[in-house]
Design a protein around this motif. Structure first.
Motif, PDB file in Angstrom:
ATOM      1  N   HIS A 105       1.347  -0.724 -28.677  1.00  0.00           N
ATOM      2  CA  HIS A 105       2.493  -1.926 -29.271  1.00  0.00           C
ATOM      3  C   HIS A 105       3.803  -1.055 -28.685  1.00  0.00           C
ATOM      4  O   HIS A 105       4.149  -0.058 -29.077  1.00  0.00           O
ATOM      5  N   LEU A 137       2.030  -8.500 -31.346  1.00  0.00           N
ATOM      6  CA  LEU A 137       2.917  -8.201 -32.473  1.00  0.00           C
ATOM      7  C   LEU A 137       3.704  -6.967 -32.615  1.00  0.00           C
ATOM      8  O   LEU A 137       3.290  -5.739 -31.736  1.00  0.00           O
ATOM      9  N   ASN A 138       4.559  -6.742 -33.569  1.00  0.00           N
ATOM     10  CA  ASN A 138       5.480  -5.809 -33.625  1.00  0.00           C
ATOM     11  C   ASN A 138       6.732  -5.865 -32.864  1.00  0.00           C
ATOM     12  O   ASN A 138       7.593  -5.351 -32.987  1.00  0.00           O
ATOM     13  N   SER A 142       6.635 -12.595 -32.217  1.00  0.00           N
ATOM     14  CA  SER A 142       5.285 -12.330 -31.574  1.00  0.00           C
ATOM     15  C   SER A 142       4.912 -13.234 -30.641  1.00  0.00           C
ATOM     16  O   SER A 142       5.268 -14.358 -30.439  1.00  0.00           O
ATOM     17  N   GLY A 169      -1.583 -14.119 -29.287  1.00  0.00           N
ATOM     18  CA  GLY A 169      -1.803 -14.048 -30.586  1.00  0.00           C
ATOM     19  C   GLY A 169      -2.519 -15.123 -30.818  1.00  0.00           C
ATOM     20  O   GLY A 169      -2.025 -16.412 -30.570  1.00  0.00           O
ATOM     21  N   ILE A 201       3.499  -8.358 -40.439  1.00  0.00           N
ATOM     22  CA  ILE A 201       4.588  -8.703 -39.507  1.00  0.00           C
ATOM     23  C   ILE A 201       4.397 -10.230 -39.951  1.00  0.00           C
ATOM     24  O   ILE A 201       3.349 -10.994 -39.927  1.00  0.00           O
ATOM     25  N   PHE A 204       3.116 -13.144 -37.664  1.00  0.00           N
ATOM     26  CA  PHE A 204       1.844 -13.013 -36.995  1.00  0.00           C
ATOM     27  C   PHE A 204       0.823 -12.729 -38.400  1.00  0.00           C
ATOM     28  O   PHE A 204       0.300 -11.868 -38.883  1.00  0.00           O
TER      29      PHE A 204
END
Length: 505
Positions: A105, A137-138, A142, A169, A201, A204
């Motif tokens: 990430h 994600l993060n 996203s 995603g 998140i 997400f």
């Protein structure tokens, strides 16, 4: 003439028919090698040699690099091959395929204060990682659409010190929309990632097995993988903690809040999806990859059964599950918080056995940093702290240091960290030192020990949040080459970030 000083570029007479002049660089390099821009070395055609060059299934003496690719492998006395070409002599250091980390990430765009492409890929290069695949994600937003992938590519421009690919995603909003998923796949993501539990998140959200089954149908057309965070809260399980189990500073409190039954429930939910990937199945051509396996009991046994039945399935675990056990985690030390959690010592031993026996296919970092304030290190509250192990720069020495007592070999490291991750990410010209492959190489000294403390150069954005700080490790990275460019050597990075964004075609 012979080399008169370490690290100095001097002509020597090669033992060969023509006694031709050769430029010799001998590690350690005490002075600049003269390179500018993308590489610390001012050559794109050279030989690299040591007593231990790890190729598929064997250890040889030297490899030729030309135009960013491996051009040749020497299987005997290499000195007659190096006429009129520079030679980098690393003595008894190990020369190995660069690591490929399929689970990291980097948090950009939107949360570059957590890590970012520049810091993350500098840390990767310092750790011998030559290719990363960034999670969707993060970052914010996203990466769940063609448009958000474009934002990520723009954020990465001119910041990559290693090659970087991208997962997209799979979320409820696109799972039943094949055209949206195809747009994301056509834009170049290497595959998709989904969560079967809340991700933490907001943009997400979690998926269920029906979302996953539909997503696999689309992935099958492109022969790409779905990576799954396999934890699900069992419907019948009362996972509320008792009053005497509510000390938030106790690691056991957190461990009991996320039991192995969560992983087992997710894998049981995936059995139909796994069956669909078999030959003749609804999703034949797609592949399921279970990320960061922690439970080495029932969850693992269910997946072994699925593999035996012909499911297209692979499994990763992470160095922190192999290095640490719950008994060792100090109360209040939230640097160790991750999900699924680090489990007990028996589980750790079983993970090692499954890895060595080939039931676990590969390793990844799951590098998941944050800003220090989100780790709540002063409060030590495991229940509220952000979860994630900061580890990108350290995974090679950690795997080696903790694996030595199990007899881990250099070829096993190359398989777990290079060959198999390359296959998962669809990178046919990465993951091995073979002619025609990218010259992605790590040079390291397995025997060199070091203390991971404040005197050690750490390139993560936040140096104080890693659970590995204070550990004595073996395995110092000397040099890292990405597509033939010497991007890291002797604690120095190349002047320019020339890593390549990897997009599927």
């Amino acid at each position: 003439m012979a080399a008169s000083a370490k690290g100095r570029l001097v002509p020597v007479l090669a033992v060969a028919a023509a006694l031709a002049a050769v430029l010799l660089y001998r590690a350690p390099f005490s002075k600049s090698l003269g390179g500018e821009g993308c590489s610390l070395l001012p050559h794109d055609h050279f030989w690299i040699a040591s007593d231990r060059v790890v190729t598929l299934g064997r250890v040889g003496p030297a490899a030729e690099v030309k135009g960013g690719l491996i051009n040749a492998i020497a299987v005997g006395d290499y000195r007659s091959f190096v006429l009129r070409r520079p030679l980098l002599d690393y003595g008894d250091a190990v020369i190995m395929p660069g690591l490929i980390d399929v689970h990291a990430h980097l948090d950009e765009p939107g949360r570059a204060e957590w890590e970012g492409f520049s810091n993350g890929t500098r840390a990767a290069a310092a750790g011998g990682i030559t290719t990363l695949v960034d999670m969707p994600l993060n970052s914010f937003p996203s990466t769940v659409s063609e448009e958000t992938l474009k934002l990520k590519l723009e954020a990465a421009r001119d910041k990559l010190y290693v090659d970087v690919g991208f997962w997209g995603g799979l979320v409820p909003e696109n799972a039943f929309n094949p055209s949206a998923l195809e747009g994301l796949l056509k834009a170049g993501v290497l595959g998709l990632k989904s969560f079967m539990c809340p991700s933490g998140i907001n943009d997400f959200p979690m998926t269920n097995s029906t979302h996953i089954e539909e997503g696999l149908v689309t992935l099958a057309k492109y022969k790409r993988s779905l990576l799954i965070h396999a934890e699900r809260i069992p419907e019948a399980e009362d996972h509320d903690l008792q009053e005497d189990e509510l000390d938030p500073r106790s690691y056991m409190t957190y461990l009991k809040s996320r039991p192995p039954s969560w992983e087992e429930a997710a894998i049981r939910d995936l059995q139909r999806a796994m069956k669909d990937t078999e030959l003749g199945g609804r999703s034949e051509g797609a592949h399921i990859h279970i990320v960061h396996l922690s439970d080495a009991k029932t969850s693992l046994e269910l997946m072994k059964d699925a593999k035996r039945s012909g499911a297209s399935l692979s499994i990763e675990t992470c160095p922190h599950y192999l290095a640490f056990s719950s008994e060792e985690v100090p109360d209040g030390d939230t640097r160790f918080k991750c999900s699924p959690p680090i489990r007990d010592d028996t589980n750790r031993e079983n993970l090692w056995k499954a890895l060595l026996d080939g039931h676990i296919d590969m390793l990844s970092s799951d590098h998941s940093p944050s800003t220090p304030d989100l780790k709540l290190m002063e409060e030590g509250d495991f229940l509220r702290a952000w979860g994630g192990i900061s580890s990108l720069q350290f995974v090679l020495p950690v795997t080696w240091s903790y694996g030595r007592k199990y007899g881990v070999t250099l070829n096993q490291l190359a398989s777990w960290w290079s060959e198999r991750p390359a296959k998962l990410a669809g990178q046919k010209n990465k993951g091995a030192i073979l002619p025609g492959y990218h010259a992605d190489i790590v040079v390291w000294k397995p025997e060199t020990e070091f203390q991971l403390d404040n005197n050690h150069a750490i390139y993560h954005k936040h140096q104080n949040i890693s659970a590995y700080l204070g550990k004595q490790l073996s395995g110092k990275v000397l040099s890292t080459f990405v597509r033939g460019n010497l991007v890291f050597a002797e604690d120095k990075h190349a002047n320019a970030a020339c890593g390549v964004p990897i997009l599927a075609k």
